[in-house]
Design a protein around this motif. Sequence first.
Motif, PDB file in Angstrom:
ATOM      1  N   SER A  83      38.951  37.627  29.978  1.00 39.60           N
ATOM      2  CA  SER A  83      39.265  38.562  30.810  1.00 39.60           C
ATOM      3  C   SER A  83      38.825  37.530  32.333  1.00 39.60           C
ATOM      4  O   SER A  83      38.629  38.400  33.307  1.00 39.60           O
ATOM      5  N   GLU A  84      37.826  36.494  32.630  1.00 38.09           N
ATOM      6  CA  GLU A  84      37.330  35.964  33.719  1.00 38.09           C
ATOM      7  C   GLU A  84      38.991  35.836  34.251  1.00 38.09           C
ATOM      8  O   GLU A  84      38.536  35.281  35.469  1.00 38.09           O
ATOM      9  N   GLY A  90      40.589  36.417  35.432  1.00 35.13           N
ATOM     10  CA  GLY A  90      40.835  37.956  36.692  1.00 35.13           C
ATOM     11  C   GLY A  90      39.993  37.504  37.924  1.00 35.13           C
ATOM     12  O   GLY A  90      40.425  38.331  39.087  1.00 35.13           O
ATOM     13  N   PRO A 111      44.662  40.023  27.901  1.00 34.34           N
ATOM     14  CA  PRO A 111      43.587  40.974  28.652  1.00 34.34           C
ATOM     15  C   PRO A 111      44.474  41.776  30.352  1.00 34.34           C
ATOM     16  O   PRO A 111      44.950  40.964  30.798  1.00 34.34           O
ATOM     17  N   SER A 112      43.811  42.681  29.899  1.00 36.05           N
ATOM     18  CA  SER A 112      44.528  43.635  31.306  1.00 36.05           C
ATOM     19  C   SER A 112      43.740  42.915  32.403  1.00 36.05           C
ATOM     20  O   SER A 112      44.433  42.974  33.788  1.00 36.05           O
ATOM     21  N   GLU A 113      42.617  42.908  32.878  1.00 38.67           N
ATOM     22  CA  GLU A 113      42.519  41.860  34.396  1.00 38.67           C
ATOM     23  C   GLU A 113      43.673  40.665  34.370  1.00 38.67           C
ATOM     24  O   GLU A 113      44.171  40.122  35.767  1.00 38.67           O
TER      25      GLU A 113
END
Length: 253
Positions: free
Chosen positions: A17-18, A20, A39-41
């Motif tokens: 997720s990082e 993002g 991931p949504s990020e």
Amino acid sequence: MRLPCHLYYNQLSSLPSEIGSLTNLQTLDISSNKLSSLPSEIRLLPKLEKLDLRGNPVPIPPEILGSKNLNEKPGDVKEILDFYFRVQDPSETELFYEAKFLIIGEGGAGKTSLAKKIEKESYKLQSDEKSTQGIDVIQWHFTQPNGKKFRVNIWDFGGQEIYHQTHQFFLTKRSLYALVADTRTENTDFYSWLKVAELLSDSSPVLIIKNEKQDRQCEVNDRSLRAEFLNLKEILPTNLDTNRGLDKIKENI
Ligand SMILES: Nc1nc2c(ncn2[C@@H]2O[C@H](COP(=O)(O)OP(=O)(O)OP(=O)(O)O)[C@@H](O)[C@H]2O)c(=O)[nH]1
Ligand SMILES: [Mg+2]
């Protein structure tokens, strides 16, 4: 400064997720990995203008991911992410009135012919129809009785290739399946196909389409298949050359 990130041809099965935080990232080439989710990020990357996810088991149709030829440009970033995150949210999918319809079966059974006939009844069968390479996706639009448009994304699988494991990733849940069998060759092992579809699709509904080429009929042992596979909805005969049975198939879909 242009910030590309090339991770193609690896074994990555997830993105952290990082990702993002990489706010300057412009190009992310992560083709030919093992990603089945995002991931949504990834939607937080304001400068991302190229995203190559081809060759991953992500549930995004090839027409959106971009040309199968990796030397050509991948699809539009916004379209890719919009599609992916829309499908993740069932309430939104409903709003868009879309369904995924997968056509499986042996090579030469008539899968592509069926897809094209559903799209357009006047389609003339081609005696030199090319064997499908990989998966083709076409769209069929119709208007529902309530006046709203409905879109069916028809996934037409290459019969020879469906045995390759990577393609089996595309056999998704919450979809509708058609197993096409050529009654002339009688080479369809109904039991094995239905088993694969049942396992990988989490018991999504299946129609068996008996393609009675030149009106050659054949009996399918429907009692025992129905007893074994509760997701088998209908067994429908057709002759795609004359359109016999086509209306009934569309009605059932
Ligand atoms: N006469 C006749 N020919 C048909 C019928 N359905 C399909 N065909 C022909 O059979 C051949 C194979 O059909 P396709 O639709 O390409 O079969 P497919 O299942 O998509 O094959 P792959 O892509 O190789 O898996 C084509 O030449 C079609 O025109 C039919 O009902 N009658
Ligand atoms: Mg085909």
